[in-house]
Scaffold this motif. Structure first.
Motif, PDB file in Angstrom:
ATOM      1  N   THR A 111       0.845  -1.197   0.000  1.00 58.43           N
ATOM      2  CA  THR A 111       0.000   0.000   0.000  1.00 58.43           C
ATOM      3  C   THR A 111       0.883   1.251   0.000  1.00 58.43           C
ATOM      4  O   THR A 111       2.013   1.212   0.473  1.00 58.43           O
ATOM      5  N   PRO A 112       0.370   2.335  -0.568  1.00 61.06           N
ATOM      6  CA  PRO A 112       1.225   3.509  -0.795  1.00 61.06           C
ATOM      7  C   PRO A 112       1.587   4.283   0.466  1.00 61.06           C
ATOM      8  O   PRO A 112       0.745   4.480   1.341  1.00 61.06           O
ATOM      9  N   ALA A 113       2.841   4.727   0.532  1.00 60.96           N
ATOM     10  CA  ALA A 113       3.278   5.661   1.569  1.00 60.96           C
ATOM     11  C   ALA A 113       2.745   7.047   1.206  1.00 60.96           C
ATOM     12  O   ALA A 113       2.348   7.292   0.060  1.00 60.96           O
ATOM     13  N   LYS A 114       2.759   7.940   2.157  1.00 63.52           N
ATOM     14  CA  LYS A 114       2.326   9.312   1.888  1.00 63.52           C
ATOM     15  C   LYS A 114       3.131   9.905   0.735  1.00 63.52           C
ATOM     16  O   LYS A 114       4.330   9.672   0.620  1.00 63.52           O
ATOM     17  N   ASN A 159      -4.348   6.668   6.704  1.00 63.01           N
ATOM     18  CA  ASN A 159      -3.174   7.151   5.967  1.00 63.01           C
ATOM     19  C   ASN A 159      -3.539   8.093   4.827  1.00 63.01           C
ATOM     20  O   ASN A 159      -2.755   8.263   3.906  1.00 63.01           O
TER      21      ASN A 159
END
Lengths: 249, 249
Positions: free
Chosen positions: B101-104, B150
């Motif tokens: 899943t994507p980081a900020k 997030n």
């Protein structure tokens, strides 16, 4: 679990428990555990997640060394969760946790856990009540995911010590050469927030009660180890595991 | 989204769309996207997850190359999910997904996704309805986790092609030297299960509708690319992002 009050729960062994006798019982349980873990690994069907939480100096490391250390390290993994790194902080709070959940056949021990995200963060008011509520919901859904989709059985232990015991243990760290490495000035600051922590824990037992928490009286290490070893043994026994037969083509 | 019927939705561009004109519009949007992605990365606050699903030969790879490829690869990650490995299978079905899943600040593209766990698995009856229901609940809780914890914005695209178009594309793979590497005998077997797949997809749009799916008419690649580029551009624009000021001590 309905609202529990930690101050009403003893931090010491019930009177009927004798130290020497209990230590013998624990030793016998640890032998059983070694066999049961081997069977868990061989059957390769269930997985076990053991969450260990407690105030500073409540004896988390000791449980891991003395109880978890009795089993084959090939099937037992321990992860200590510290303050999140900046990479971890750039993901949702369960991202780093999920990465360490147990594979089938394995026992995973969490020394601190995702529960810190509704404990220390709350006590220091880094998150508000609304955020806490959303995290509680996310934690419950996450534990359900592990249980329903990977046969993960979760045991959650709170090591319950008295404030006096904590003070004594923290001070010992300043004087005992074998314990000085654990000394952290910050611990004394955190200790002042005792009541806030106790109430954050009580709230967490109430809201994240499935699977249930076990409150472990932990002022005496011998009793704490007995309770945890026994809980793990009883749970593993209840799984009615069997060695798989010979795999044929 | 209430129950939708894929057979009632056109797989072609609406009449008013002219190919050349639309391609020009898309090119302009792609330039905007490049800037918006740079801003997303700089602001480091939101993250974007783009889920691309569709039948075999529906043009998933093409979207990734032509739309996602227009942005800075440092801020765009693509993960193709294939059949799970034995290590992945020994965890819950979302374990391998969560890891990507994507980081900020990042855009993460999923070429196939956790949705396969309620699509191919269902069509082949590897899981029953009860298991499907539990997986649907787990997927909804998981997407909520990403959104609420997030700032992850999720775009889900279904590339909608007609059965005739699929047949033609699969056959082309047998004859066009530049496409032979994509040929897989098994695809023709899967194609026979067309109706089962369509109905599994319809069910999935109904049950996992938050955030909503976008059904993308995909028989013509130029229109498909326009719809997806535009949806991404509109979403990013809606975030009202700003370059952060100078960080001072």
């Amino acid at each position: 679990m309905s609202k529990i009050s930690l101050s009403k729960i003893s931090t010491r062994a019930p009177k009927e428990f004798d130290k020497a006798e209990t230590k013998e019982k624990t030793a016998a349980i640890l032998e059983e555990l070694d066999d049961l873990q081997n069977l868990l690994y061989a059957e390769n069907r269930h997985s076990i997640l053991i969450v260990i939480q407690g105030m500073d100096a409540s004896g988390k490391d000791g449980v891991i060394r003395n109880v978890m250390g009795s089993m084959n390290p090939q099937g037992v993994m321990v992860k200590s969760f510290k303050a999140p790194t900046s990479e971890e902080l750039s993901h949702d709070f369960l991202w780093r946790i999920h990465n360490h959940t147990p594979a089938k056949g394995m026992i995973q021990v969490f020394n601190r856990s995702h529960y810190e995200d509704i404990l220390i963060t709350r006590v220091h008011r880094w998150i508000d009540d609304e955020r806490t509520k959303k995290r509680v919901e996310a934690i419950n859904a996450f534990e359900r995911l592990l249980e329903e989709h990977n046969e993960t059985h979760i045991l959650k232990f709170y090591l319950h010590i008295s404030r006096e015991e904590q003070t004594q243990r923290l001070e010992e760290r300043m004087h005992n050469p074998a314990k000085m490495w654990k000394y952290n000035e910050q611990d004394f600051e955190e200790a002042k927030l005792w009541d806030n922590y106790q109430s954050a824990y009580e709230d967490c037992f109430e809201k994240c009660n499935e699977p249930e928490w076990t409150i472990v009286p932990s002022d005496q290490n011998w009793y704490k180890e007995y309770v945890i070893a026994k809980a793990l043994r009883d749970m593993l026994k209840g799984l009615k595991m069997q060695f798989p037969g010979l795999k044929k083509e």
